[in-house]
Every structure is written in C-alpha cells, then in structure tokens.
Design a protein around this motif. Structure first.
Motif, PDB file in Angstrom:
ATOM      1  N   ILE A  28       0.976  -1.392  -0.023  1.00  0.00           N
ATOM      2  CA  ILE A  28       0.089   0.112   0.095  1.00  0.00           C
ATOM      3  C   ILE A  28       0.853   1.162   0.070  1.00  0.00           C
ATOM      4  N   GLU A  29       1.826   1.310   0.823  1.00  0.00           N
ATOM      5  CA  GLU A  29       2.751   2.590   1.034  1.00  0.00           C
ATOM      6  C   GLU A  29       3.437   2.935  -0.238  1.00  0.00           C
ATOM      7  N   ALA A  30       3.827   1.772  -1.147  1.00  0.00           N
ATOM      8  CA  ALA A  30       4.633   1.736  -2.389  1.00  0.00           C
ATOM      9  C   ALA A  30       3.798   2.769  -3.513  1.00  0.00           C
ATOM     10  N   VAL A  31       2.341   2.695  -3.409  1.00  0.00           N
ATOM     11  CA  VAL A  31       1.564   3.286  -4.465  1.00  0.00           C
ATOM     12  C   VAL A  31       1.111   4.624  -3.984  1.00  0.00           C
ATOM     13  N   LEU A  32       1.496   5.045  -2.689  1.00  0.00           N
ATOM     14  CA  LEU A  32       0.991   6.417  -2.034  1.00  0.00           C
ATOM     15  C   LEU A  32       1.633   7.479  -2.646  1.00  0.00           C
ATOM     16  N   HIS A  33       2.986   7.182  -3.382  1.00  0.00           N
ATOM     17  CA  HIS A  33       3.665   8.177  -4.084  1.00  0.00           C
ATOM     18  C   HIS A  33       3.198   8.588  -5.513  1.00  0.00           C
ATOM     19  N   ASP A  34       2.235   7.710  -5.760  1.00  0.00           N
ATOM     20  CA  ASP A  34       1.613   7.768  -7.316  1.00  0.00           C
ATOM     21  C   ASP A  34       0.673   9.192  -7.344  1.00  0.00           C
ATOM     22  N   PRO A  35       0.842   9.895  -8.110  1.00  0.00           N
ATOM     23  CA  PRO A  35       0.099  11.267  -8.193  1.00  0.00           C
ATOM     24  C   PRO A  35      -1.408  10.929  -8.304  1.00  0.00           C
ATOM     25  N   VAL A  36      -1.694   9.999  -8.871  1.00  0.00           N
ATOM     26  CA  VAL A  36      -3.265   9.470  -9.200  1.00  0.00           C
ATOM     27  C   VAL A  36      -3.932   8.952  -7.671  1.00  0.00           C
ATOM     28  N   VAL A  37      -3.108   8.787  -6.801  1.00  0.00           N
ATOM     29  CA  VAL A  37      -3.464   8.179  -5.270  1.00  0.00           C
ATOM     30  C   VAL A  37      -3.860   9.519  -4.391  1.00  0.00           C
ATOM     31  N   VAL A  38      -4.936   9.925  -3.966  1.00  0.00           N
ATOM     32  CA  VAL A  38      -5.373  10.784  -3.107  1.00  0.00           C
ATOM     33  C   VAL A  38      -5.968  10.727  -1.965  1.00  0.00           C
ATOM     34  N   ALA A  39      -5.781   9.501  -1.455  1.00  0.00           N
ATOM     35  CA  ALA A  39      -6.065   8.913  -0.249  1.00  0.00           C
ATOM     36  C   ALA A  39      -5.758   7.728   0.046  1.00  0.00           C
ATOM     37  N   VAL A  40      -5.789   7.420   1.597  1.00  0.00           N
ATOM     38  CA  VAL A  40      -5.662   5.877   1.911  1.00  0.00           C
ATOM     39  C   VAL A  40      -6.990   5.442   2.391  1.00  0.00           C
ATOM     40  N   GLY A  41      -7.158   4.219   2.059  1.00  0.00           N
ATOM     41  CA  GLY A  41      -8.345   3.383   2.334  1.00  0.00           C
ATOM     42  C   GLY A  41      -8.964   2.789   1.314  1.00  0.00           C
ATOM     43  N   GLU A  42     -10.093   2.229   1.376  1.00  0.00           N
ATOM     44  CA  GLU A  42     -10.936   2.446   2.526  1.00  0.00           C
ATOM     45  C   GLU A  42     -10.700   1.573   3.609  1.00  0.00           C
ATOM     46  N   THR A  43     -10.713   2.002   4.801  1.00  0.00           N
ATOM     47  CA  THR A  43      -9.936   1.609   6.028  1.00  0.00           C
ATOM     48  C   THR A  43     -11.147   1.702   6.904  1.00  0.00           C
ATOM     49  N   GLY A  44     -10.964   1.100   8.214  1.00  0.00           N
ATOM     50  CA  GLY A  44     -12.010   1.624   9.219  1.00  0.00           C
ATOM     51  C   GLY A  44     -12.444   0.303   9.908  1.00  0.00           C
ATOM     52  N   LEU A  45     -13.517   0.312  10.549  1.00  0.00           N
ATOM     53  CA  LEU A  45     -13.977  -0.740  11.450  1.00  0.00           C
ATOM     54  C   LEU A  45     -15.396  -1.228  11.065  1.00  0.00           C
ATOM     55  N   ASP A  46     -15.502  -2.361  11.174  1.00  0.00           N
ATOM     56  CA  ASP A  46     -17.022  -2.817  10.655  1.00  0.00           C
ATOM     57  C   ASP A  46     -17.315  -3.989  11.899  1.00  0.00           C
ATOM     58  N   TYR A  47     -17.846  -3.692  12.816  1.00  0.00           N
ATOM     59  CA  TYR A  47     -18.377  -5.050  13.687  1.00  0.00           C
ATOM     60  C   TYR A  47     -19.833  -5.412  13.524  1.00  0.00           C
ATOM     61  N   HIS A  48     -20.489  -4.742  12.314  1.00  0.00           N
ATOM     62  CA  HIS A  48     -21.532  -5.593  12.219  1.00  0.00           C
ATOM     63  C   HIS A  48     -21.592  -6.842  11.313  1.00  0.00           C
ATOM     64  N   TYR A  49     -20.678  -6.913  10.495  1.00  0.00           N
ATOM     65  CA  TYR A  49     -20.397  -8.279   9.894  1.00  0.00           C
ATOM     66  C   TYR A  49     -19.196  -9.164  10.269  1.00  0.00           C
ATOM     67  N   ASP A  50     -18.207  -8.414  11.126  1.00  0.00           N
ATOM     68  CA  ASP A  50     -17.126  -9.088  11.638  1.00  0.00           C
ATOM     69  C   ASP A  50     -16.704 -10.025  10.647  1.00  0.00           C
ATOM     70  N   HIS A  51     -16.357  -9.634   9.374  1.00  0.00           N
ATOM     71  CA  HIS A  51     -15.635 -10.497   8.385  1.00  0.00           C
ATOM     72  C   HIS A  51     -14.318 -10.813   8.807  1.00  0.00           C
ATOM     73  N   ALA A  52     -13.738  -9.875   9.744  1.00  0.00           N
ATOM     74  CA  ALA A  52     -12.462  -9.990  10.029  1.00  0.00           C
ATOM     75  C   ALA A  52     -12.397  -9.992  11.635  1.00  0.00           C
ATOM     76  N   PRO A  53     -11.457 -10.609  12.310  1.00  0.00           N
ATOM     77  CA  PRO A  53     -11.577 -10.314  13.969  1.00  0.00           C
ATOM     78  C   PRO A  53     -11.281  -8.944  14.149  1.00  0.00           C
ATOM     79  N   ARG A  54     -11.875  -8.659  15.208  1.00  0.00           N
ATOM     80  CA  ARG A  54     -11.736  -7.138  15.425  1.00  0.00           C
ATOM     81  C   ARG A  54     -10.450  -6.493  15.932  1.00  0.00           C
TER      82      ARG A  54
END
Length: 256
Positions: A77-103
């Motif tokens: 992920i970090e390797a592409v953050l220098h590309d000028p077309v990349v304007v943000a990091v994400g989509e990241t966050g927390l989803d405890y509704h589905y819990d598809h991954a351990p919290r």
C-alpha cells in the motif's frame, strides 16, 4: 458540477459498461470520481483505472479484508502512495456489524493505515459500522485527516468528527425513508461536507434497488441541499470545493 468522492468503479458490476458509466456521469455534471480501493490486489486495479479514465484513486484495505493485513501488505500500500493519481488512504476502518475479520485485526489494520495517511499527508477514507466506541477512540487520537464516508454512525463518532474538523460524506442512504438523522447532515460545517454514491451499492431514490453509479450522486446532493436548506447549485459548488481541499489539486486540475 459535482464530485463523487467514493465509488467502487473497479467492481465487476461495471466491467461491461465502465466507460459508458463515466461518460454518463460527466453528462450529468459529475466532473470527477474518486475510485476506492478495498484490498492490496484491488489497489493496483484501481490505480490503473484512475490513470486510464483521468480520475483519482485511493490505496488501502477495507475492514472486511483486515485479516490480510501484514507488513508485506502495508509495504504494498505504501509503495503506491507516491503515485500522483492516489489521493487518499483507504477504504479502511472498523465494521463490527459483519465481523468478516477479527476485531483486533481490524483495529491493527485501521491504526496502521491512519498512520500511513498521516505520514504521507493524505486523508484516510474511513468506513464505520456498529463500532462507535472503538471508532471514536481511534479517531480522537489520530493525526491524520479523515473522511467519514457514507456516514451512518452515532453521535459519539459525529461529535469527534465535528471536534476534529473531519470531512463527513453522505451517500444515497440520506434519500431513504428509513433515514432519520437529518441533524447529522445539518451539523457538519459548510467546509467539511461531501457527497458520494458508494456505487455500485446504496443507489439513491429514485434508483433504489438498482446498480448505483456516479451519475446518481446528483440525487444525494439534492437531498443534502434540501436538508441543509440551501440551493442545489450552492451545495454542488460547496462540496466540489471541499473535495478539492480534501483530496488535493489533482481534482481541481481534472475538473473542467
């Protein structure tokens, strides 16, 4: 003129008519789209599409995919953050509704991506569902700029967003009869409100139940303008200015 600040245009549901969808959006006055990534492999595809279509991209791992987070994933992920077309990091966050991954895995991936956003001077595009306590705690401490996308969290998260002057983006959910939180739409400062589709999900009324697409962000903007008691043209101008401030000059340069 509108900017769709959150669209999963790399989704397979757009494979048959992606260029037509983009042209239809432009004809509808949607001058720019931020294409959202949700995994390390998907990030590469999103960046390629952004370049091919003169749009913008994000780079990151969705909480549903947080189990894939590792030092190697972080490096990808970090390797592409220098590309000028990349304007943000994400989509990241927390989803405890589905819990598809351990919290714990979600919190680790989210925290690392907030750090990456801060280190690279990029906003973090944040997904929050059924995780208000942890979300508020992590946002309260971050040094990153934040976009709370498709906002539907509770007052605890909204209070942190308002206190920290985060951007808050509203999706087609605000057009649903089940939407009851007008106060959230009106509470966000003029210079922090954004609109999005989250396409192909959450198609707004009158397209609910169909595949969502960037052209439909105008229905979101109309509803947000009504809630905020402002003219649609003023809301469009406001949210476009905010998108440029949030995501950078690339959007200003590509908006006619």
């Amino acid at each position: 003129m509108l900017v769709d600040t959150h669209c999963h245009l790399a989704d397979a549901r757009f494979d048959d008519d992606r260029t037509v969808v983009v042209e239809r959006a432009r004809q509808a006055g949607v001058t720019h789209v931020v294409i959202i990534a949700d995994s390390a492999p998907n990030t590469g595809r999103v960046v390629e599409l952004a370049k091919a279509l003169d749009l913008s991209a994000t780079a990151g791992v969705h909480p549903h995919e947080a189990s894939s987070w590792s030092s190697e994933t972080r490096a990808r992920i970090e390797a592409v953050l220098h590309d000028p077309v990349v304007v943000a990091v994400g989509e990241t966050g927390l989803d405890y509704h589905y819990d598809h991954a351990p919290r714990e895995a979600q919190r680790r991936a989210f925290g690392d991506q907030l750090t990456l956003a801060s280190q690279h001077g990029l906003p973090a595009v944040v997904h929050s569902r059924s995780a208000d306590d942890d979300m508020a705690d992590m946002l309260r401490d971050t040094e990153a700029a934040v976009v709370l996308h498709s906002f539907s969290a509770g007052p605890k998260v909204l209070d942190v967003a308002l206190q920290r002057s985060f951007y808050v983006s509203f999706s087609g959910m605000v057009t649903f009869r089940s939407w009851t939180d007008r106060e959230a739409v009106t509470a966000v400062a003029d210079d922090r409100v954004l609109v999005e589709t989250d396409a192909p999900y959450l198609a707004p009324v009158p397209h609910r139940g169909k595949r969502n697409e960037p052209a439909f962000v105008r229905h979101v903007a109309l509803c947000v303008a009504e809630f905020r008691d402002t003219a649609h043209t003023d809301l469009a101008r406001l949210t476009t200015d905010n998108a440029v401030r949030c995501f950078g000059n690339r959007i200003a340069q590509l908006c006619p």
